[in-house]
Write a protein that holds these residues in place. Structure first.
Motif, PDB file in Angstrom:
ATOM      1  N   UNK A  57       0.831  -1.200   0.102  1.00  0.00           N
ATOM      2  CA  UNK A  57      -0.079  -0.042  -0.057  1.00  0.00           C
ATOM      3  C   UNK A  57       0.878   1.233   0.050  1.00  0.00           C
ATOM      4  N   UNK A  58       0.437   2.339  -0.610  1.00  0.00           N
ATOM      5  CA  UNK A  58       1.204   3.619  -0.570  1.00  0.00           C
ATOM      6  C   UNK A  58       0.282   4.897  -0.422  1.00  0.00           C
ATOM      7  N   UNK A  59       0.399   5.694   0.403  1.00  0.00           N
ATOM      8  CA  UNK A  59      -0.402   6.839   0.565  1.00  0.00           C
ATOM      9  C   UNK A  59      -0.111   7.767  -0.742  1.00  0.00           C
ATOM     10  N   UNK A  76       0.026   7.448   9.030  1.00  0.00           N
ATOM     11  CA  UNK A  76       0.515   6.905   7.615  1.00  0.00           C
ATOM     12  C   UNK A  76       0.188   8.187   6.615  1.00  0.00           C
ATOM     13  N   UNK A  77       1.185   8.637   6.076  1.00  0.00           N
ATOM     14  CA  UNK A  77       1.047  10.021   5.176  1.00  0.00           C
ATOM     15  C   UNK A  77       1.487   9.445   3.634  1.00  0.00           C
ATOM     16  N   UNK A  78       1.464  10.669   2.798  1.00  0.00           N
ATOM     17  CA  UNK A  78       2.011  10.653   1.495  1.00  0.00           C
ATOM     18  C   UNK A  78       3.220  10.431   1.615  1.00  0.00           C
ATOM     19  N   UNK A  79       3.787   9.680   0.456  1.00  0.00           N
ATOM     20  CA  UNK A  79       5.336   9.543   0.384  1.00  0.00           C
ATOM     21  C   UNK A  79       5.798   8.399   1.227  1.00  0.00           C
ATOM     22  N   UNK A  80       4.866   7.406   1.696  1.00  0.00           N
ATOM     23  CA  UNK A  80       5.224   6.508   2.832  1.00  0.00           C
ATOM     24  C   UNK A  80       4.474   5.146   2.125  1.00  0.00           C
ATOM     25  N   UNK A  81       5.132   3.934   2.468  1.00  0.00           N
ATOM     26  CA  UNK A  81       4.588   2.770   2.028  1.00  0.00           C
ATOM     27  C   UNK A  81       4.457   1.699   3.154  1.00  0.00           C
ATOM     28  N   UNK A  82       3.448   0.791   3.106  1.00  0.00           N
ATOM     29  CA  UNK A  82       3.232  -0.030   4.216  1.00  0.00           C
ATOM     30  C   UNK A  82       2.928  -1.495   3.485  1.00  0.00           C
ATOM     31  N   UNK A  83       3.706  -2.586   3.836  1.00  0.00           N
ATOM     32  CA  UNK A  83       3.460  -3.798   3.275  1.00  0.00           C
ATOM     33  C   UNK A  83       2.862  -4.662   4.473  1.00  0.00           C
ATOM     34  N   UNK A  84       2.122  -5.507   3.840  1.00  0.00           N
ATOM     35  CA  UNK A  84       1.013  -6.494   4.892  1.00  0.00           C
ATOM     36  C   UNK A  84       0.971  -7.639   4.294  1.00  0.00           C
ATOM     37  N   UNK A 143       7.920  -2.651   8.064  1.00  0.00           N
ATOM     38  CA  UNK A 143       6.737  -2.867   7.151  1.00  0.00           C
ATOM     39  C   UNK A 143       6.283  -1.250   6.726  1.00  0.00           C
ATOM     40  N   UNK A 144       6.905  -0.516   7.474  1.00  0.00           N
ATOM     41  CA  UNK A 144       6.451   1.174   7.261  1.00  0.00           C
ATOM     42  C   UNK A 144       7.446   1.931   6.814  1.00  0.00           C
ATOM     43  N   UNK A 145       7.769   2.316   5.762  1.00  0.00           N
ATOM     44  CA  UNK A 145       8.830   2.920   5.409  1.00  0.00           C
ATOM     45  C   UNK A 145       8.634   4.084   4.424  1.00  0.00           C
ATOM     46  N   UNK A 147       9.143   6.186   0.740  1.00  0.00           N
ATOM     47  CA  UNK A 147       9.445   5.788  -0.475  1.00  0.00           C
ATOM     48  C   UNK A 147      10.677   6.468  -0.962  1.00  0.00           C
ATOM     49  N   UNK A 148      11.704   5.627  -1.902  1.00  0.00           N
ATOM     50  CA  UNK A 148      12.657   6.127  -2.260  1.00  0.00           C
ATOM     51  C   UNK A 148      12.341   6.222  -3.663  1.00  0.00           C
ATOM     52  N   UNK A 149      13.301   7.078  -4.721  1.00  0.00           N
ATOM     53  CA  UNK A 149      12.769   7.288  -5.814  1.00  0.00           C
ATOM     54  C   UNK A 149      12.461   6.203  -6.636  1.00  0.00           C
ATOM     55  N   UNK A 150      13.222   5.055  -6.609  1.00  0.00           N
ATOM     56  CA  UNK A 150      12.999   3.927  -7.491  1.00  0.00           C
ATOM     57  C   UNK A 150      11.689   3.299  -7.244  1.00  0.00           C
ATOM     58  N   UNK A 151      11.505   3.173  -5.757  1.00  0.00           N
ATOM     59  CA  UNK A 151      10.127   2.503  -5.506  1.00  0.00           C
ATOM     60  C   UNK A 151       8.982   3.264  -5.983  1.00  0.00           C
ATOM     61  N   UNK A 152       8.981   4.683  -5.761  1.00  0.00           N
ATOM     62  CA  UNK A 152       7.866   5.453  -6.397  1.00  0.00           C
ATOM     63  C   UNK A 152       7.641   5.497  -7.663  1.00  0.00           C
ATOM     64  N   UNK A 153       8.808   5.491  -8.447  1.00  0.00           N
ATOM     65  CA  UNK A 153       8.785   5.124  -9.865  1.00  0.00           C
ATOM     66  C   UNK A 153       8.009   4.156 -10.486  1.00  0.00           C
ATOM     67  N   UNK A 154       8.622   2.924  -9.671  1.00  0.00           N
ATOM     68  CA  UNK A 154       7.697   1.585 -10.209  1.00  0.00           C
ATOM     69  C   UNK A 154       6.249   1.615  -9.555  1.00  0.00           C
TER      70      UNK A 154
END
Length: 308
Positions: A57-59, A76-84, A143-145, A147-154
């Motif tokens: 998930x990504x906000x 949980x805010x924009x620019x962040x991802x959570x995996x579950x 599980x909560x981090x 986003x870096x540039x590569x992750x966001x691009x994908x």
């Protein structure tokens, strides 16, 4: 705070097409993944959400409060991802959601067979003759981090692909989803080895190299020295490190030096120039550029914020 990389804005659902005001859901189904776009337009609390598959998930906009894994709640805010993991219930609060300030979040659920095949691929091709045997697997200690540039691009690519009508979208989604999974796995693997490097410094070649780097952060760390420590040639060493962690040795060294720099900058008696030298940077201007690229502010500004 580190620089955040934001997922591109997605058009909100037209008001006449809303099915509900809390966690209104749009779904785009593909062969091996499903894109969900959730929107909330009013305050609500303790809303449960469960997926039968692993989900990324990504906000996109707004703010949620997440309750997950029986751990303390977090914003949980924009620019962040959570995996579950599959079948893990997320409990979500929407303390600020309104018609004028809706929340929007994407959730990519991934087929279990697809994940298993990706893990098998990693175990076959990323455990080379030079690599320590590593049982690649998804972990949820981190599980909560951000986003870096590569992750966001994908993630942006996958949103565009999944919501398109392109006849080849399943092919494109598979390629990008595999890269996204591999980058998450590499990042988790790096975190795991980094956490173990002190207590298990001789457990593997990976542990030994990371332990050596962190013991000598304030010194000049040459690539040739790291190659000798790993008993690998220069070319093999670079490929081995990047395959295992998804970043280069220099990127890791700089990342750890910036962590140390933030600790030192908390003491106003340390000048920026002194911190630069103590962290192994011979060029203060390079240190300042690197720090600003990572944190979004200069070391001097960071120090002022810390002293308030």
């Amino acid at each position: 705070m580190p620089v955040k990389h934001f997922v591109q804005q997605i058009d909100l659902t037209h008001p006449k097409q809303l099915q509900r005001l809390v966690e209104n859901r749009r779904v785009f189904n593909l062969n091996n993944c499903e894109l969900n776009i959730f929107e909330s337009y009013q305050q609500d609390y303790r809303v449960p959400l469960t997926f039968g598959d692993f989900v990324i998930t990504s906000m996109v906009q707004g703010k949620k409060i997440m309750h997950l894994f029986d751990q303390p709640s977090f914003e949980y805010q924009p620019g962040e991802t959570v995996i579950v993991p599959a079948n893990e219930t997320m409990i979500i609060d929407f303390p600020e959601a309104s018609t004028d300030n809706p929340t929007q979040c994407i959730a990519l659920s991934v087929d279990e067979t697809y994940i298993r095949n990706t893990l098998q691929y990693l175990n076959e091709y990323y455990n080379s003759e030079y690599a320590d045997k590593n049982d690649w697997r998804l972990q949820f200690n981190q599980y909560h981090f951000n986003n870096d540039a590569d992750l966001t691009d994908l993630i942006n690519k996958l949103i565009r692909i999944c919501s398109s009508t392109d006849l080849s979208r399943d092919i494109y989604a598979d390629l990008n989803m595999k890269e996204l999974l591999i980058r998450i796995l590499q990042s988790q693997h790096l975190q795991l080895i980094a956490d173990e490097r002190t207590t298990n410094s001789n457990n593997s070649r990976l542990h030994f190299v990371l332990h050596y780097i962190n013991e000598h952060l304030t010194e000049n760390i040459s690539v040739d020295t790291l190659c000798r420590k790993a008993y690998l040639s220069r070319n093999v060493f670079f490929k081995w490190f990047k395959d295992q962690f998804g970043i280069t040795p220099l990127q890791y060294i700089n990342r750890e030096r910036l962590k140390l720099a933030k600790q030192l900058l908390a003491d106003r008696n340390n000048s920026v120039n002194q911190v630069s030298m103590q962290c192994g940077f011979n060029d203060t201007n390079y240190f300042i550029r690197l720090f600003k690229s990572s944190e979004g502010i200069t070391p001097g500004t960071y120090q002022l914020i810390c002293s308030r």
